[in-house]
Design a protein around this motif. Structure first.
Motif, mmCIF file in Angstrom:
data_model
loop_
_atom_site.group_PDB
_atom_site.id
_atom_site.type_symbol
_atom_site.label_atom_id
_atom_site.label_comp_id
_atom_site.label_asym_id
_atom_site.label_seq_id
_atom_site.Cartn_x
_atom_site.Cartn_y
_atom_site.Cartn_z
ATOM 1 N N ASN A 220 1.011 -0.972 -0.328
ATOM 2 C CA ASN A 220 -0.257 0.168 -0.355
ATOM 3 C C ASN A 220 0.700 1.522 0.263
ATOM 4 O O ASN A 220 0.412 2.344 -0.453
ATOM 5 C CB ASN A 220 -0.889 -0.118 1.128
ATOM 6 C CG ASN A 220 -2.052 -0.936 1.161
ATOM 7 O OD1 ASN A 220 -2.481 -1.190 0.021
ATOM 8 N ND2 ASN A 220 -2.514 -1.388 2.035
ATOM 9 N N SER A 221 1.925 1.051 0.733
ATOM 10 C CA SER A 221 2.537 2.556 0.382
ATOM 11 C C SER A 221 3.285 2.847 0.144
ATOM 12 O O SER A 221 4.129 4.080 -0.487
ATOM 13 C CB SER A 221 3.557 2.433 1.934
ATOM 14 O OG SER A 221 4.598 1.033 1.611
ATOM 15 N N LEU A 222 3.814 2.031 -0.982
ATOM 16 C CA LEU A 222 4.669 2.127 -2.400
ATOM 17 C C LEU A 222 3.711 1.690 -3.516
ATOM 18 O O LEU A 222 4.475 1.515 -5.074
ATOM 19 C CB LEU A 222 6.183 0.655 -2.225
ATOM 20 C CG LEU A 222 6.611 0.815 -1.586
ATOM 21 C CD1 LEU A 222 7.363 -0.191 -1.312
ATOM 22 C CD2 LEU A 222 7.253 2.496 -0.912
ATOM 23 N N ARG A 223 2.445 2.193 -3.481
ATOM 24 C CA ARG A 223 1.292 1.503 -4.518
ATOM 25 C C ARG A 223 2.370 2.457 -6.120
ATOM 26 O O ARG A 223 2.068 1.788 -7.283
ATOM 27 C CB ARG A 223 0.280 2.277 -3.922
ATOM 28 C CG ARG A 223 -1.301 1.624 -5.236
ATOM 29 C CD ARG A 223 -2.561 2.294 -4.635
ATOM 30 N NE ARG A 223 -2.646 1.480 -3.058
ATOM 31 C CZ ARG A 223 -3.177 0.425 -3.272
ATOM 32 N NH1 ARG A 223 -3.081 -0.490 -4.461
ATOM 33 N NH2 ARG A 223 -3.472 -0.204 -2.252
ATOM 34 N N GLN A 224 1.771 3.995 -5.688
ATOM 35 C CA GLN A 224 2.319 4.820 -6.699
ATOM 36 C C GLN A 224 3.579 3.808 -7.304
ATOM 37 O O GLN A 224 3.759 4.326 -8.304
ATOM 38 C CB GLN A 224 2.759 6.006 -6.204
ATOM 39 C CG GLN A 224 1.033 7.030 -5.978
ATOM 40 C CD GLN A 224 1.545 8.231 -5.547
ATOM 41 O OE1 GLN A 224 2.552 8.682 -5.696
ATOM 42 N NE2 GLN A 224 0.003 8.413 -4.752
ATOM 43 N N LEU A 225 4.544 3.439 -6.595
ATOM 44 C CA LEU A 225 5.774 3.289 -7.292
ATOM 45 C C LEU A 225 5.622 1.869 -8.575
ATOM 46 O O LEU A 225 6.251 1.529 -9.848
ATOM 47 C CB LEU A 225 6.993 3.307 -5.694
ATOM 48 C CG LEU A 225 8.177 2.944 -6.422
ATOM 49 C CD1 LEU A 225 8.957 3.821 -7.841
ATOM 50 C CD2 LEU A 225 9.399 2.544 -4.679
ATOM 51 N N ARG A 228 4.180 2.336 -11.147
ATOM 52 C CA ARG A 228 4.871 2.588 -12.594
ATOM 53 C C ARG A 228 6.140 1.992 -12.913
ATOM 54 O O ARG A 228 6.746 2.064 -13.927
ATOM 55 C CB ARG A 228 6.152 3.401 -11.867
ATOM 56 C CG ARG A 228 4.979 5.711 -11.299
ATOM 57 C CD ARG A 228 6.096 6.935 -11.250
ATOM 58 N NE ARG A 228 7.053 6.454 -10.383
ATOM 59 C CZ ARG A 228 8.136 6.878 -9.046
ATOM 60 N NH1 ARG A 228 7.085 7.416 -8.877
ATOM 61 N NH2 ARG A 228 8.955 6.668 -9.283
ATOM 62 N N HIS A 229 6.130 0.820 -12.158
ATOM 63 C CA HIS A 229 7.110 0.282 -12.576
ATOM 64 C C HIS A 229 6.204 -1.330 -12.912
ATOM 65 O O HIS A 229 6.148 -2.486 -11.361
ATOM 66 C CB HIS A 229 8.053 -0.527 -11.077
ATOM 67 C CG HIS A 229 9.343 0.939 -11.269
ATOM 68 N ND1 HIS A 229 10.337 0.194 -11.856
ATOM 69 C CD2 HIS A 229 9.544 1.698 -10.881
ATOM 70 C CE1 HIS A 229 10.712 1.747 -11.648
ATOM 71 N NE2 HIS A 229 10.238 2.621 -11.092
ATOM 72 N N ASP A 233 6.297 -7.797 -9.006
ATOM 73 C CA ASP A 233 5.813 -8.756 -9.199
ATOM 74 C C ASP A 233 5.542 -8.536 -7.324
ATOM 75 O O ASP A 233 5.571 -8.559 -6.103
ATOM 76 C CB ASP A 233 6.558 -10.348 -8.358
ATOM 77 C CG ASP A 233 5.501 -10.934 -8.097
ATOM 78 O OD1 ASP A 233 4.171 -10.816 -8.362
ATOM 79 O OD2 ASP A 233 5.418 -12.317 -7.926
ATOM 80 N N VAL A 234 4.151 -7.776 -6.951
ATOM 81 C CA VAL A 234 3.546 -7.533 -6.228
ATOM 82 C C VAL A 234 3.168 -8.183 -4.969
ATOM 83 O O VAL A 234 2.513 -8.038 -4.420
ATOM 84 C CB VAL A 234 2.695 -6.271 -6.349
ATOM 85 C CG1 VAL A 234 3.418 -4.938 -7.062
ATOM 86 C CG2 VAL A 234 1.592 -6.155 -6.965
ATOM 87 N N PHE A 258 13.133 -2.820 -8.367
ATOM 88 C CA PHE A 258 12.181 -1.520 -8.934
ATOM 89 C C PHE A 258 13.142 -0.970 -9.639
ATOM 90 O O PHE A 258 12.723 -0.121 -10.842
ATOM 91 C CB PHE A 258 12.095 -0.282 -7.614
ATOM 92 C CG PHE A 258 10.541 -0.977 -7.042
ATOM 93 C CD1 PHE A 258 9.476 -0.578 -7.698
ATOM 94 C CD2 PHE A 258 11.035 -1.331 -6.056
ATOM 95 C CE1 PHE A 258 7.675 -0.658 -7.184
ATOM 96 C CE2 PHE A 258 8.946 -2.032 -5.180
ATOM 97 C CZ PHE A 258 8.083 -1.794 -5.288
ATOM 98 N N SER A 259 15.191 -0.829 -9.911
ATOM 99 C CA SER A 259 15.146 -0.526 -10.753
ATOM 100 C C SER A 259 15.841 -1.748 -11.861
ATOM 101 O O SER A 259 16.802 -1.455 -13.096
ATOM 102 C CB SER A 259 17.177 -0.310 -9.701
ATOM 103 O OG SER A 259 16.666 -1.019 -9.356
#
Length: 268
Positions: A220-225, A228-229, A233-234, A258-259
């Motif tokens: 949830n906290s990294l949802r925006q990131l 974008r990526h 695999d979330v 993420f990179s």
């Protein structure tokens, strides 16, 4: 003449000489062939300065933003001409003043201590050691290990580059005027890491995003990131965790995902 403590500058002057000496004694210059270039931040009325000037293994410079304190220091301490800079540490061109490595010491103003640490991180390869007194709560946060509510942004970012030692606690009675909180002295020593092995800007972004919503899972906290990526695999179990469960190495590995530089076969 005495300096008036200014609330706007977060000034609480240390008056206990034994504590002042203990702080200065914690500065480690062993193994150096020449006096260590050292910057004292916010000397105030010189309670640490007095003992720093006595050390032959220290080549001292000072930065003080308060003109009243500068006048006091120049009046009461010989030999500060050319060493004492009236300036804002957060805006100084440190690379010009110290072209090589230098140590940092000081009783950091509580209201800008986090900003000071972020500035130190910007110059981490030039600052091998920091000894400072800060608010006890902040000191505990910086030195904390994963798995607790105290562990946070500064914990991860500083521990990525420094070994942190919580040295001792200082009560409010050691100051004038007494602060409403306890204080603590910590020492930071640059570790052997030369590279994170991931994008440092993205690492910082992920750490901040994670802890800015620390009660949420990483999913949830990294949802925006994650949006974008989409290649990340979330559904992975790491995204079920809250940020305080991740070590520095875990955050590095997460950044690699993420990179696109995830190390094969490694798990968080």
């Amino acid at each position: 003449m005495e300096v008036r403590a200014k609330k706007a500058l977060g000034q609480h002057f240390l008056t206990d000489q034994s504590i002042a000496k203990a702080i200065v004694d914690a500065l480690d210059t062993s193994g150096r062939q020449t006096p260590a270039d050292t910057l004292e931040i916010g000397p105030g009325m010189g309670v640490l300065t007095r003992y720093l000037l006595e050390r032959e293994d220290v080549s001292l410079r000072l930065v003080e933003i308060d003109s009243e304190s500068v006048e006091y220091l120049m009046t009461h301490f010989q030999g500060l001409q050319g060493r004492l800079m009236e300036a804002d540490f957060l805006k100084m061109d440190l690379g010009t003043i110290f072209p090589g490595k230098f140590l940092v010491i000081g009783n950091f103003p509580y209201n800008i201590s986090s900003q000071i640490f972020f500035r130190i991180l910007d110059h981490k390869d030039s600052i091998p050691e920091v000894v400072c007194m800060i608010q006890k709560e902040v000191a505990e946060r910086i030195a904390e290990k994963p798995g607790t509510k105290t562990y946070g942004i500064l914990s991860v970012l500083l521990q990525a580059w420094y070994d942190i030692e919580y040295l001792f606690t200082v009560g409010s009675g050691a100051f004038a005027p007494p602060p409403k909180v306890q204080s603590a002295v910590i020492r930071l020593r640059r570790n052997s890491r030369t590279d994170l092995g991931c994008d440092p800007a993205l690492f910082k972004e992920i750490v901040k995003m994670s802890f800015n919503q620390r009660r949420k899972t990483l999913r949830n906290s990294l949802r925006q990131l994650c949006t974008r990526h989409p290649e990340v695999d979330v559904a992975d179990k790491v995204f079920d965790l809250r940020p305080e469960r991740l070590s520095v190495e875990d955050f590095i590995e997460l950044t690699r995902r993420f990179s696109g530089t995830e190390a094969s076969g490694q798990e968080l």
